[in-house]
Design an enzyme around this catalytic site. Structure first.
Site, PDB file in Angstrom:
ATOM      1  N   ASP A   1      -2.064  -1.258  -5.727  1.00 53.92           N
ATOM      2  CA  ASP A   1      -2.693  -0.108  -5.066  1.00 53.92           C
ATOM      3  C   ASP A   1      -2.893   1.008  -6.094  1.00 53.92           C
ATOM      4  O   ASP A   1      -1.923   1.512  -6.652  1.00 53.92           O
ATOM      5  CB  ASP A   1      -1.809   0.381  -3.919  1.00 53.92           C
ATOM      6  CG  ASP A   1      -2.420   1.551  -3.151  1.00 53.92           C
ATOM      7  OD1 ASP A   1      -3.467   2.081  -3.579  1.00 53.92           O
ATOM      8  OD2 ASP A   1      -1.849   1.936  -2.121  1.00 53.92           O
TER       9      ASP A   1
ATOM     10  N   LEU B   1       0.830  -1.192   0.000  1.00 58.80           N
ATOM     11  CA  LEU B   1       0.000   0.000   0.000  1.00 58.80           C
ATOM     12  C   LEU B   1       0.870   1.249   0.000  1.00 58.80           C
ATOM     13  O   LEU B   1       1.956   1.260   0.584  1.00 58.80           O
ATOM     14  CB  LEU B   1      -0.907   0.006   1.238  1.00 58.80           C
ATOM     15  CG  LEU B   1      -1.910  -1.151   1.317  1.00 58.80           C
ATOM     16  CD1 LEU B   1      -2.698  -1.085   2.618  1.00 58.80           C
ATOM     17  CD2 LEU B   1      -2.850  -1.135   0.120  1.00 58.80           C
ATOM     18  N   CYS B   2       0.385   2.299  -0.662  1.00 56.40           N
ATOM     19  CA  CYS B   2       1.111   3.560  -0.675  1.00 56.40           C
ATOM     20  C   CYS B   2       1.259   4.038   0.763  1.00 56.40           C
ATOM     21  O   CYS B   2       0.349   3.860   1.559  1.00 56.40           O
ATOM     22  CB  CYS B   2       0.362   4.597  -1.516  1.00 56.40           C
ATOM     23  SG  CYS B   2       0.642   4.347  -3.289  1.00 56.40           S
ATOM     24  N   PRO B   3       2.409   4.609   1.114  1.00 55.60           N
ATOM     25  CA  PRO B   3       3.466   5.056   0.201  1.00 55.60           C
ATOM     26  C   PRO B   3       4.590   4.043  -0.029  1.00 55.60           C
ATOM     27  O   PRO B   3       5.621   4.413  -0.577  1.00 55.60           O
ATOM     28  CB  PRO B   3       4.019   6.282   0.926  1.00 55.60           C
ATOM     29  CG  PRO B   3       3.953   5.879   2.375  1.00 55.60           C
ATOM     30  CD  PRO B   3       2.664   5.063   2.484  1.00 55.60           C
TER      31      PRO B   3
END
Length: 79
Positions: free
Chosen positions: A42, A15-17
């Site tokens: 994502d 998942l970001c970041p």
């Protein structure tokens, strides 16, 4: 463009970041003109990676969604 090399970055499931952080870590080891193909799941990468590229002087070549994955190819800049 002598010496240009192509690199793959698998950020699926992250998942970001985190994908951007992985891209930054990889970019530090590369030289200007190298190509990176990032694959992620994502959808945030479609905004975050191009924004990161702009800040750091890298050029986005392509960005597309394909089979529920997001593919971004960018070229390492001199910045």
């Amino acid at each position: 463009m002598n010496g240009m090399s192509k690199h793959s970055l698998d950020a699926r499931g992250l998942l970001c970041p985190i994908p951007v952080i992985r891209a930054q870590e990889l970019a530090r080891t590369l030289t200007a003109g190298d190509l990176v193909e990032l694959v992620a799941t994502d959808p945030g990468v479609m905004h975050d990676v191009p924004a990161w590229c702009r800040v750091h002087g890298h050029d986005v070549i392509t960005s597309k969604e394909q089979d529920d994955e997001y593919l971004i190819q960018f070229k390492i800049g001199t910045g």
